[in-house]
Design a protein around this motif. Structure first.
Motif, mmCIF file in Angstrom:
data_model
loop_
_atom_site.group_PDB
_atom_site.id
_atom_site.type_symbol
_atom_site.label_atom_id
_atom_site.label_comp_id
_atom_site.label_asym_id
_atom_site.label_seq_id
_atom_site.Cartn_x
_atom_site.Cartn_y
_atom_site.Cartn_z
ATOM 1 N N UNK A 59 0.824 -1.204 0.000
ATOM 2 C CA UNK A 59 0.000 0.000 0.000
ATOM 3 C C UNK A 59 0.856 1.251 0.000
ATOM 4 N N UNK A 60 0.272 2.310 0.495
ATOM 5 C CA UNK A 60 0.951 3.609 0.526
ATOM 6 C C UNK A 60 0.890 4.196 1.920
ATOM 7 N N UNK A 61 1.949 4.883 2.291
ATOM 8 C CA UNK A 61 1.957 5.742 3.475
ATOM 9 C C UNK A 61 2.054 7.173 2.969
ATOM 10 N N UNK A 113 -6.027 9.091 -2.788
ATOM 11 C CA UNK A 113 -4.962 8.114 -3.029
ATOM 12 C C UNK A 113 -5.536 6.766 -3.439
ATOM 13 N N UNK A 114 -6.655 6.382 -2.860
ATOM 14 C CA UNK A 114 -7.296 5.121 -3.222
ATOM 15 C C UNK A 114 -7.851 5.198 -4.638
ATOM 16 N N UNK A 115 -8.493 6.304 -4.976
ATOM 17 C CA UNK A 115 -9.052 6.482 -6.319
ATOM 18 C C UNK A 115 -7.956 6.564 -7.379
ATOM 19 N N UNK A 116 -6.822 7.073 -7.009
ATOM 20 C CA UNK A 116 -5.696 7.224 -7.929
ATOM 21 C C UNK A 116 -5.160 5.873 -8.390
ATOM 22 N N UNK A 117 -5.200 4.869 -7.515
ATOM 23 C CA UNK A 117 -4.625 3.562 -7.814
ATOM 24 C C UNK A 117 -5.413 2.854 -8.904
ATOM 25 N N UNK A 118 -4.696 2.128 -9.732
ATOM 26 C CA UNK A 118 -5.334 1.353 -10.789
ATOM 27 C C UNK A 118 -5.403 -0.103 -10.348
ATOM 28 N N UNK A 119 -6.409 -0.803 -10.781
ATOM 29 C CA UNK A 119 -6.567 -2.188 -10.369
ATOM 30 C C UNK A 119 -7.143 -2.257 -8.974
ATOM 31 N N UNK A 120 -6.805 -3.335 -8.275
ATOM 32 C CA UNK A 120 -7.283 -3.504 -6.902
ATOM 33 C C UNK A 120 -6.555 -2.520 -5.999
ATOM 34 N N UNK A 121 -7.286 -1.614 -5.336
ATOM 35 C CA UNK A 121 -6.618 -0.624 -4.495
ATOM 36 C C UNK A 121 -5.918 -1.247 -3.299
ATOM 37 N N UNK A 122 -4.715 -0.778 -3.050
ATOM 38 C CA UNK A 122 -3.936 -1.202 -1.887
ATOM 39 C C UNK A 122 -4.290 -0.296 -0.717
#
Length: 116
Positions: A65-67, A95-104
């Motif tokens: 995921x992301x911090x 940040x969640x919407x930015x991710x492609x595919x299954x969000x981390x």
């Protein structure tokens, strides 16, 4: 943050934080301030100042995921806790919407550095 995806997430987090009512601005940390001080001569000849998103740090978490760390100043006529909670939620959503595919998973830490 040399890769484009990291920079894009960085910008998305900054935009989300700055859009929250009560946020006066993002605050660069010591490393950003030292870098700015070292480039004052460059700025005098036309180099760009610190970017608006200098108060944002993003990094990949060990779980994939992301911090995200947000350092901001809050207008004094707003409750700091309310603004910090809203910043956390808005940045997490962006940040969640930015991710492609299954969000981390995204972890957001908000630090209010001062009120103005």
């Amino acid at each position: 943050m040399s890769s484009t995806p990291d920079r894009d997430l960085h910008h998305a987090a900054a935009r989300a934080a700055l859009d929250v009512p009560g946020v006066a601005g993002l605050q660069p940390d010591l490393a950003d301030r030292l870098a700015a001080a070292a480039t004052r001569a460059k700025q005098a000849v036309g180099a760009a100042p610190l970017p608006a998103e200098a108060g944002i740090r993003t990094e990949h978490a060990p779980d994939g995921g992301w911090n995200v760390e947000v350092r901001c100043a809050v207008h004094e006529d707003h409750r700091v806790l309310d603004v910090a909670q809203q910043v956390r939620e808005c940045v997490r959503t962006a940040a969640t919407a930015y991710q492609q595919g299954a969000p981390a998973p995204v972890t957001v830490l908000v630090t209010v550095t001062r009120t103005v």
